[in-house]
Scaffold this motif. Sequence first.
Motif, PDB file in Angstrom:
ATOM      1  N   ASN A 287     129.435  65.989  10.888  1.00 18.30           N
ATOM      2  CA  ASN A 287     128.901  64.807  11.578  1.00 18.30           C
ATOM      3  C   ASN A 287     129.877  63.638  11.666  1.00 18.30           C
ATOM      4  O   ASN A 287     129.523  62.596  12.213  1.00 18.30           O
ATOM      5  CB  ASN A 287     127.629  64.332  10.858  1.00 18.30           C
ATOM      6  CG  ASN A 287     126.522  65.367  10.882  1.00 18.30           C
ATOM      7  OD1 ASN A 287     125.803  65.514  11.858  1.00 18.30           O
ATOM      8  ND2 ASN A 287     126.390  66.103   9.782  1.00 18.30           N
TER       9      ASN A 287
ATOM     10  N   ASP B 148     132.531  63.077  13.440  1.00 21.58           N
ATOM     11  CA  ASP B 148     132.919  62.637  14.776  1.00 21.58           C
ATOM     12  C   ASP B 148     131.866  61.712  15.367  1.00 21.58           C
ATOM     13  O   ASP B 148     132.184  60.645  15.909  1.00 21.58           O
ATOM     14  CB  ASP B 148     133.174  63.839  15.688  1.00 21.58           C
ATOM     15  CG  ASP B 148     131.994  64.805  15.748  1.00 21.58           C
ATOM     16  OD1 ASP B 148     131.132  64.753  14.849  1.00 21.58           O
ATOM     17  OD2 ASP B 148     131.944  65.603  16.702  1.00 21.58           O
ATOM     18  N   LYS B 149     130.597  62.096  15.236  1.00 18.89           N
ATOM     19  CA  LYS B 149     129.524  61.245  15.763  1.00 18.89           C
ATOM     20  C   LYS B 149     129.465  59.915  15.017  1.00 18.89           C
ATOM     21  O   LYS B 149     129.249  58.852  15.624  1.00 18.89           O
ATOM     22  CB  LYS B 149     128.175  61.960  15.647  1.00 18.89           C
ATOM     23  CG  LYS B 149     128.110  63.322  16.330  1.00 18.89           C
ATOM     24  CD  LYS B 149     126.761  63.957  16.118  1.00 18.89           C
ATOM     25  CE  LYS B 149     126.718  65.386  16.649  1.00 18.89           C
ATOM     26  NZ  LYS B 149     127.551  66.315  15.849  1.00 18.89           N
TER      27      LYS B 149
ATOM     28  N   ARG C 223     130.258  56.307  16.806  1.00 22.04           N
ATOM     29  CA  ARG C 223     129.182  55.326  16.814  1.00 22.04           C
ATOM     30  C   ARG C 223     129.619  54.041  16.110  1.00 22.04           C
ATOM     31  O   ARG C 223     129.293  52.926  16.550  1.00 22.04           O
ATOM     32  CB  ARG C 223     127.945  55.909  16.139  1.00 22.04           C
ATOM     33  CG  ARG C 223     126.683  55.057  16.307  1.00 22.04           C
ATOM     34  CD  ARG C 223     125.488  55.704  15.633  1.00 22.04           C
ATOM     35  NE  ARG C 223     125.230  57.045  16.126  1.00 22.04           N
ATOM     36  CZ  ARG C 223     125.355  58.146  15.411  1.00 22.04           C
ATOM     37  NH1 ARG C 223     125.726  58.080  14.139  1.00 22.04           N
ATOM     38  NH2 ARG C 223     125.095  59.326  15.939  1.00 22.04           N
TER      39      ARG C 223
END
Length: 316
Positions: free
Chosen positions: A47, A49-50, A54
């Motif tokens: 997770n 990268d997200k 963000r």
Amino acid sequence: MNFFKTGILIAGITALFLGVGFAVGGEGGMLIALVIAIAMNGFAYWNSDKMVLRMYGAREVSEADAPEFVGLVRQLAMRAELPMPRVYIMENPQPNAFATGRNPENAAVAATTGLLNMMSREELAGVMAHELAHVRNRDTLIMTVTATIAGAISMLANFALFFGGNRNNNLGIIGTLAMVILAPIAAMLVQMAISRTREYSADKAGGEICGNPEWLASALVKLQNGASRIENVTAEQNPASASLFIINPLHGKGADNLFSTHPSTENRVARLMELAKSFRRGARKSTQKPASGRTSVPSSNPSGGKGQGPHTPWSN
């Protein structure tokens, strides 16, 4: 050679982990800490990268939104023989960029508006080629492995400080205390060394992908000047993400010292200029060597392969 050096550093941090585990928690404590650390870093791996996109407010763009930028990334990805990554733009005045994603099939590249406004097309090609080199080299995976082990070391050290460690080891109380204090610092230094090694490797591969290392060298000088003048507020609030960027986004940490996540810009530029010289020597040799009665020249097709020489043209 860089991969060999990285392998040695990973082996070193693994050995450090095993030593700390035995010293402070015995085999049982070592295994428990390792399981927790792997679970934490496994979540980050799938997770991260997200999370980082963000964090920096990055918005994904298509060729309809940013045709020149996305088209350039597409050309470079073809030259690097990579799948087309997702492309993001960050509203940030500091010129900078990073790549993320657990593998080439799930990669993303992001550039700040400051970078897009400051760089020429050739310099932008050098920067994005550097980021694609990180993707091709699977540096995200390498850094995740080291983060897992370093996290386990820190966790073991915390266990020892709170619970007194393994009283049956041969180090004694003073030795155990020294171990739990110094081991996390040593792990951090190894992580930094690996990060700097991967930056040098990505510079070299990036110069080959874009076709002219001087473009990346010129971009690095602009990036360093811009980063030193323009604050990246989000990075200052999240310093752990600094190693992601092509240039250190934090103020006052540009030197190539023990605690820097990036090599000095001067050292990086010097290596790229040497690479450019070797490109020119290779180009001269290829033009002097006849093949089937014709002279060999560098390809002008920007998607025709890696490292086509120092004068690869880019179409708009």
